[in-house]
Design an enzyme around this catalytic site. Sequence first.
Site, short mmCIF file in Angstrom:
data_model
loop_
_atom_site.label_atom_id
_atom_site.label_comp_id
_atom_site.label_asym_id
_atom_site.label_seq_id
_atom_site.Cartn_x
_atom_site.Cartn_y
_atom_site.Cartn_z
N ALA A 71 24.53 38.43 38.20
CA ALA A 71 25.16 38.91 36.96
C ALA A 71 24.35 40.13 36.56
O ALA A 71 23.43 40.08 35.75
CB ALA A 71 25.13 37.85 35.87
N LEU A 74 27.06 45.42 35.31
CA LEU A 74 27.55 46.78 35.55
C LEU A 74 26.54 47.88 35.23
O LEU A 74 26.86 48.87 34.57
CB LEU A 74 28.84 47.04 34.75
CG LEU A 74 29.99 46.08 35.01
CD1 LEU A 74 30.27 45.23 33.79
CD2 LEU A 74 31.24 46.84 35.40
N CYS A 128 35.29 42.07 38.03
CA CYS A 128 33.95 41.55 37.77
C CYS A 128 34.10 40.25 36.98
O CYS A 128 34.79 40.23 35.96
CB CYS A 128 33.12 42.57 36.99
SG CYS A 128 31.48 41.91 36.59
#
Length: 303
Positions: A71, A74, A128
């Site tokens: 995780a 981004l 995502c």
Amino acid sequence: MKNVLETDVAGLKLKNPTMLAAGILGLSMESLMSVANAGAGAVVSKSLGIEPRHGYGNPTVVQVEGGVLNAMGLPNPGIQVFIQEMAENRLTVPLILSLYAFAPKEFATAATKASTAEVNGLELNVSCPHASGTGQELGRDPKLIMDIVKAVRETVNMPLFVKLTPNVTDIVGLAKAAEKAGASGITAINTVKAMAIDIETSKPILANIIGGLSGSAVRPIALRCVYEIYESVKIPIIGCGGVDSWQTAVQFLQAGASAVQIGTAIATKGLSIFREVNDGVERFLKRKSYGSVKEIVGLSHRS
Ligand code: RRO
């Protein structure tokens, strides 16, 4: 002598059917060049947005049985900074920019910026599994996929891949929506939504609690997605999810992928994975007397 590995995917000419997957080694031109030099047929950048983003706190990555859970959130310098760096470096293989955004119009703006650089294609990240307001929050809705693809299609004229999430009951519906809206190809799949727990502290290990699973554990899911999508759309598919050997690459090609992306296996095997896969696929094609890798795409569907 003819290169049996040579292929094309949605107009992109590739010297072989392997690509670097988005998310690994894709944040600098220097690392992308090292992947190209290692033998990849094309490279995909880390997902880039209009604004720079730090990503989540640590831990962002944890190794689990059969794969890796991440995780990252981004993290990226923003598309403008990346494009500037691109201008100073030249790649020897096609470059696909992965883009994320929070709305169709913003995807179009990001695509416009990308088109000012020497980019060979775009991969729209609508998958995502753990980002708020973007990723699969958009890409689980076929109508939103259509709006995003149409907005980008109206803006730029280059190969447009849509990377889909497996975290839905009907990935085929998403692929059909992308095709209908003008996508040039589908990338399947992004990571599988997942988590890990440390029993001593009783706490989730990832700072973000939920992450995305990649690696060999997800391969059967990815293969099934590619197989099902191949039966329902005409645009090419790029297989992604647990490719870590030439044999697993062949499985994806036979399921219907025109090319495969490699990510997690780089962490376990290093960049030599690209030559290993390409050499193995080439030997396989010759042993079976195929003249081109294209001949085995979708072979599992034929009786
Ligand atoms: O950055 C991430 O945390 C990330 C992204 Br953008 C994605 O598309 N898939 C994933 O597993 N992680």
